[in-house]
Design a protein around this motif. Structure first.
Motif, PDB file in Angstrom:
ATOM      1  N   PHE A 192       0.855  -1.186   0.000  1.00 29.84           N
ATOM      2  CA  PHE A 192       0.000   0.000   0.000  1.00 29.84           C
ATOM      3  C   PHE A 192       0.890   1.234   0.000  1.00 29.84           C
ATOM      4  N   GLY A 193       0.813   2.018  -1.057  1.00 30.82           N
ATOM      5  CA  GLY A 193       1.601   3.252  -1.081  1.00 30.82           C
ATOM      6  C   GLY A 193       3.077   3.027  -1.360  1.00 30.82           C
ATOM      7  N   LYS A 194       3.431   1.801  -1.795  1.00 28.38           N
ATOM      8  CA  LYS A 194       4.863   1.578  -2.091  1.00 28.38           C
ATOM      9  C   LYS A 194       5.100   1.535  -3.603  1.00 28.38           C
ATOM     10  N   ARG A 195       6.373   1.635  -3.966  1.00 28.01           N
ATOM     11  CA  ARG A 195       6.709   1.713  -5.387  1.00 28.01           C
ATOM     12  C   ARG A 195       6.427   0.416  -6.131  1.00 28.01           C
ATOM     13  N   SER A 196       6.397  -0.699  -5.384  1.00 37.31           N
ATOM     14  CA  SER A 196       6.248  -1.997  -6.050  1.00 37.31           C
ATOM     15  C   SER A 196       4.966  -2.087  -6.874  1.00 37.31           C
ATOM     16  N   LEU A 197       3.988  -1.243  -6.575  1.00 38.00           N
ATOM     17  CA  LEU A 197       2.715  -1.341  -7.296  1.00 38.00           C
ATOM     18  C   LEU A 197       2.601  -0.322  -8.432  1.00 38.00           C
ATOM     19  N   GLU A 198       3.695   0.396  -8.649  1.00 41.58           N
ATOM     20  CA  GLU A 198       3.666   1.463  -9.648  1.00 41.58           C
ATOM     21  C   GLU A 198       3.320   0.930 -11.046  1.00 41.58           C
ATOM     22  N   GLY A 199       3.817  -0.279 -11.338  1.00 41.71           N
ATOM     23  CA  GLY A 199       3.603  -0.857 -12.666  1.00 41.71           C
ATOM     24  C   GLY A 199       2.118  -0.984 -12.982  1.00 41.71           C
ATOM     25  N   ILE A 200       1.312  -1.373 -11.988  1.00 44.61           N
ATOM     26  CA  ILE A 200      -0.131  -1.550 -12.225  1.00 44.61           C
ATOM     27  C   ILE A 200      -0.778  -0.190 -12.499  1.00 44.61           C
ATOM     28  N   ALA A 201      -0.378   0.813 -11.723  1.00 50.71           N
ATOM     29  CA  ALA A 201      -0.931   2.158 -11.943  1.00 50.71           C
ATOM     30  C   ALA A 201      -0.544   2.648 -13.348  1.00 50.71           C
ATOM     31  N   HIS A 202       0.695   2.359 -13.750  1.00 49.82           N
ATOM     32  CA  HIS A 202       1.131   2.812 -15.080  1.00 49.82           C
ATOM     33  C   HIS A 202       0.336   2.126 -16.191  1.00 49.82           C
ATOM     34  N   GLU A 203       0.053   0.835 -15.986  1.00 45.62           N
ATOM     35  CA  GLU A 203      -0.762   0.134 -16.994  1.00 45.62           C
ATOM     36  C   GLU A 203      -2.133   0.776 -17.122  1.00 45.62           C
ATOM     37  N   GLU A 204      -2.713   1.095 -15.967  1.00 45.79           N
ATOM     38  CA  GLU A 204      -4.031   1.746 -15.974  1.00 45.79           C
ATOM     39  C   GLU A 204      -3.959   3.087 -16.668  1.00 45.79           C
ATOM     40  N   LEU A 205      -2.866   3.795 -16.412  1.00 46.36           N
ATOM     41  CA  LEU A 205      -2.691   5.115 -17.004  1.00 46.36           C
ATOM     42  C   LEU A 205      -2.610   5.007 -18.532  1.00 46.36           C
ATOM     43  N   GLU A 206      -1.885   3.990 -19.006  1.00 46.69           N
ATOM     44  CA  GLU A 206      -1.779   3.796 -20.471  1.00 46.69           C
ATOM     45  C   GLU A 206      -3.172   3.545 -21.046  1.00 46.69           C
ATOM     46  N   ALA A 207      -3.996   2.802 -20.302  1.00 46.26           N
ATOM     47  CA  ALA A 207      -5.361   2.538 -20.774  1.00 46.26           C
ATOM     48  C   ALA A 207      -6.167   3.835 -20.826  1.00 46.26           C
ATOM     49  N   VAL A 208      -5.929   4.736 -19.860  1.00 43.01           N
ATOM     50  CA  VAL A 208      -6.617   6.037 -19.882  1.00 43.01           C
ATOM     51  C   VAL A 208      -6.160   6.818 -21.124  1.00 43.01           C
ATOM     52  N   PHE A 209      -4.853   6.775 -21.413  1.00 43.60           N
ATOM     53  CA  PHE A 209      -4.347   7.471 -22.617  1.00 43.60           C
ATOM     54  C   PHE A 209      -5.056   6.940 -23.870  1.00 43.60           C
ATOM     55  N   ASP A 210      -5.155   5.598 -23.977  1.00 42.19           N
ATOM     56  CA  ASP A 210      -5.800   5.007 -25.168  1.00 42.19           C
ATOM     57  C   ASP A 210      -7.227   5.534 -25.305  1.00 42.19           C
ATOM     58  N   GLU A 211      -7.932   5.563 -24.172  1.00 44.67           N
ATOM     59  CA  GLU A 211      -9.325   6.000 -24.172  1.00 44.67           C
ATOM     60  C   GLU A 211      -9.416   7.479 -24.584  1.00 44.67           C
ATOM     61  N   VAL A 212      -8.537   8.302 -24.022  1.00 46.26           N
ATOM     62  CA  VAL A 212      -8.560   9.737 -24.353  1.00 46.26           C
ATOM     63  C   VAL A 212      -8.273   9.911 -25.849  1.00 46.26           C
ATOM     64  N   ASP A 213      -7.259   9.196 -26.346  1.00 44.05           N
ATOM     65  CA  ASP A 213      -6.889   9.370 -27.754  1.00 44.05           C
ATOM     66  C   ASP A 213      -8.025   8.904 -28.666  1.00 44.05           C
ATOM     67  N   LYS A 214      -8.678   7.802 -28.243  1.00 45.43           N
ATOM     68  CA  LYS A 214      -9.797   7.283 -29.060  1.00 45.43           C
ATOM     69  C   LYS A 214     -10.937   8.304 -29.086  1.00 45.43           C
ATOM     70  N   LEU A 215     -11.303   8.802 -27.910  1.00 44.56           N
ATOM     71  CA  LEU A 215     -12.437   9.733 -27.838  1.00 44.56           C
ATOM     72  C   LEU A 215     -12.100  11.082 -28.470  1.00 44.56           C
ATOM     73  N   SER A 216     -10.834  11.483 -28.379  1.00 45.92           N
ATOM     74  CA  SER A 216     -10.443  12.778 -28.950  1.00 45.92           C
ATOM     75  C   SER A 216     -10.481  12.729 -30.472  1.00 45.92           C
ATOM     76  N   GLY A 217     -10.071  11.577 -31.028  1.00 51.83           N
ATOM     77  CA  GLY A 217     -10.055  11.376 -32.477  1.00 51.83           C
ATOM     78  C   GLY A 217      -9.554  12.608 -33.193  1.00 51.83           C
ATOM     79  N   ASP A 218     -10.067  12.816 -34.401  1.00 51.43           N
ATOM     80  CA  ASP A 218      -9.817  14.067 -35.105  1.00 51.43           C
ATOM     81  C   ASP A 218     -11.164  14.645 -35.444  1.00 51.43           C
TER      82      ASP A 218
END
Ligand code: HEM
Length: 501
Positions: free
Chosen positions: A134-160
């Motif tokens: 809880f609150g340690k760096r060891s879990l950073e990878g999971i948060a980063h994966e989630e963040l990448e998924a947020v990026f994909d969603e933003v890019d998809k919805l933003s489109g052109d």
């Protein structure tokens, strides 16, 4: 006949007087009306509870005595009052709800439990969640994966958009699962994909449950008899249905864990807790049970998902409303992290402006404006506080929002100004009046996880995108909505991937 009428009137007056009488040494406050207490005054003073309670404090002072129906409510609004109340063992209880007394026959979980059960279960849960990262760096990878998924969603919805420009994106739609996967991984060892229907149903249920939970305790507190006699006219059935569905979800996980568990190699919080139940089976003085475990997991979801989501949504709102702050955050990230990797928790000490900005997001938004109601720890005793008596079974409300918006503390509390958290050398200063996670005995159990998730998601978004108010759309309002927790009203932002160096 006249005598009987006079007697009747005198009896009615006496009953009225009794119903309006306040207990000995009750804090100052408005007139107590029979049956409804101060509900009407509070409604008149403001639509959101933290506003109406703010008005009560302005009129009656830092410690106010009110009534929610027949239940005494003590409102504490000053920093020193909140710190004192939060540090006292005898005020570290929670009020009991009709669900606990009539349905559960006990105060299970962590958030709403009191007395010895709460002490034992909070200590155990906090210790093991910390050990699990809880609150340690060891879990950073999971948060980063989630963040990448947020990026994909933003890019998809933003489109052109039609003109080659980007489409505005509704911010509430993209941050839905932020932080939940990390929490769920610690509890159950599992990870869900961003779009997993199982995960989304879970989050949806948690959100609905929070929406129908009322910080004043709602009808069940004001009119308990009404709730008992006519449950179907209240929110109770919906509440129970949503809660049952969450309980079912967690019970299935527990069953699965029991089948695959190896007591020599405990994998996650569920394994650790199940093994503790076994160890304590013959010890009648402890509170470890499967029912307790299920409610603790629900509590962690309830406390952790909405608050993190709301804070992040506010952080994006403030970035589009205060572009000069966004620029400074981006500049600091560019210098310290660059653009070729995501910001890491290791970067945190080197990013004082980012840290100050997150402090300011937590202060100005105050997503848990009234914390969670406290109560005398042991329901059979009145408690003395600052010369007043807090009757047993009172609800004690700590107005964190009032502290975060007090002009005497902050000078210009309504401005978004991260610099207030920096000293002359640009270093972050701790401000004792910044208490978004509460303080003392019942302070938030997930603070470390929340701060880390907030840091990773916020910095990831600001590093990648330039976020602005879309042309032609109104400037979004800073006024929140909600009750138990606050969230910005739905708004859109333009997310453009940063290309300029
Ligand atoms: C920005 C995010 C968050 C904020 C602002 C926040 C704020 C708070 C506040 C104000 C309280 C009540 C303190 C009191 O009663 O005096 C609280 C309690 C609690 N929070 Fe949080 N919280 C956040 C995130 C989390 C997370 C991520 C978790 C867990 C995963 C969590 C778990 C809890 C629990 C279990 C309690 C009850 C503690 C107890 O009753 O002993 N919170 N939180």
């Amino acid at each position: 006949m006249i005598f009987e009428l006079v007697l009747l009137a005198a009896t009615a007056l006496l009953i009225l007087k009794l119903l309006m009488t306040k207990p000995y040494k009750f804090p100052p406050g408005p007139t107590r009306w029979p049956i409804i207490g101060n509900m009407l005054q509070l409604k008149r003073w403001g639509s959101l509870p933290h506003f109406s309670l703010g008005e009560a404090a302005r009129q009656y002072g830092d410690v106010v005595g009110l009534y929610s129906g027949r239940v005494p409510v003590i409102l504490i609004s000053s920093l020193d009052g909140i710190k004192e109340a939060s540090s006292r063992d005898d005020l570290a209880g929670r009020p009991t709800s009709i669900v606990q007394t009539k349905i559960d026959k006990g105060d299970y979980g962590v958030i709403l439990s009191s007395g010895e059960r709460w002490k034992e279960q909070r200590r155990f849960t906090l210790r093991h969640l910390r050990d699990l990262g809880f609150g340690k760096r060891s879990l950073e990878g999971i948060a980063h994966e989630e963040l990448e998924a947020v990026f994909d969603e933003v890019d998809k919805l933003s489109g052109d958009g039609k003109t080659g420009s980007k489409n505005p994106v509704c911010v509430h739609d993209i941050l839905g699962t932020a932080g939940i996967n990390v929490l769920w991984h610690i509890i159950s060892g599992e990870r869900y994909s961003h779009s997993d229907p199982h995960l989304n149903k879970l989050i949806d249920n948690v959100k609905k449950l929070i929406t129908i939970s009322d910080p004043s305790g709602g009808v069940s507190v004001v009119f308990p008899i009404f709730t008992s006699l006519f449950p179907f006219w209240t929110q109770l059935p919906t509440f129970l249905e949503l809660r049952n569905s969450l309980h079912q979800f967690i019970k299935e996980e527990i069953t699965g864990h029991k089948k695959t568990m190896d007591s020599e190699n405990l994998r996650d919080f569920l394994d650790i807790y199940i093994s503790e139940i076994e160890k304590q089976r013959s010890n009648s003085t402890t509170y470890f049970s499967e029912k307790q475990l299920v409610q603790t997991c629900v509590d962690l979801f309830m406390a952790g998902s909405d608050t993190t989501f709301n804070s992040l949504t506010f952080s994006v709102l403030y970035m589009i409303l205060y572009p000069e702050v966004q620029c400074k955050v981006q500049k600091e990230l560019d210098i310290v992290v660059g653009r070729d990797r995501l910001p890491s928790l290791e970067d945190r000490p080197n990013l004082p402006y980012v840290e100050a900005t997150l402090h300011e997001v937590l202060r100005l938004s105050s997503v848990a404006p009234l914390a969670v109601p406290h109560s005398p720890l042991y329901a059979e005793k009145d408690v003395e506080f600052r010369g007043y008596i807090i009757p047993k079974k009172s609800r004690v409300i700590l107005n964190l929002y009032a502290v975060h918006h007090d002009p005497k503390i902050w000078g210009d509390p309504h401005n978004f100004r991260p610099e207030r958290f920096l000293d002359d050398n640009g270093r972050v200063t701790k401000h004792e009046a910044l208490i978004p996670f509460g303080a003392g005995k019942r302070a938030c159990l997930g603070e470390a996880l929340a701060r880390n998730n907030l840091f990773l998601f916020f910095t990831g978004l600001v590093q990648r995108y330039s976020m602005t108010i879309p042309n032609g759309l109104p400037v979004p309002s800073e006024d929140p909505e909600g009750g138990l927790t606050l969230v910005p009203k739905s708004f859109k932002a333009l997310f453009e991937v940063r290309t300029e160096r």
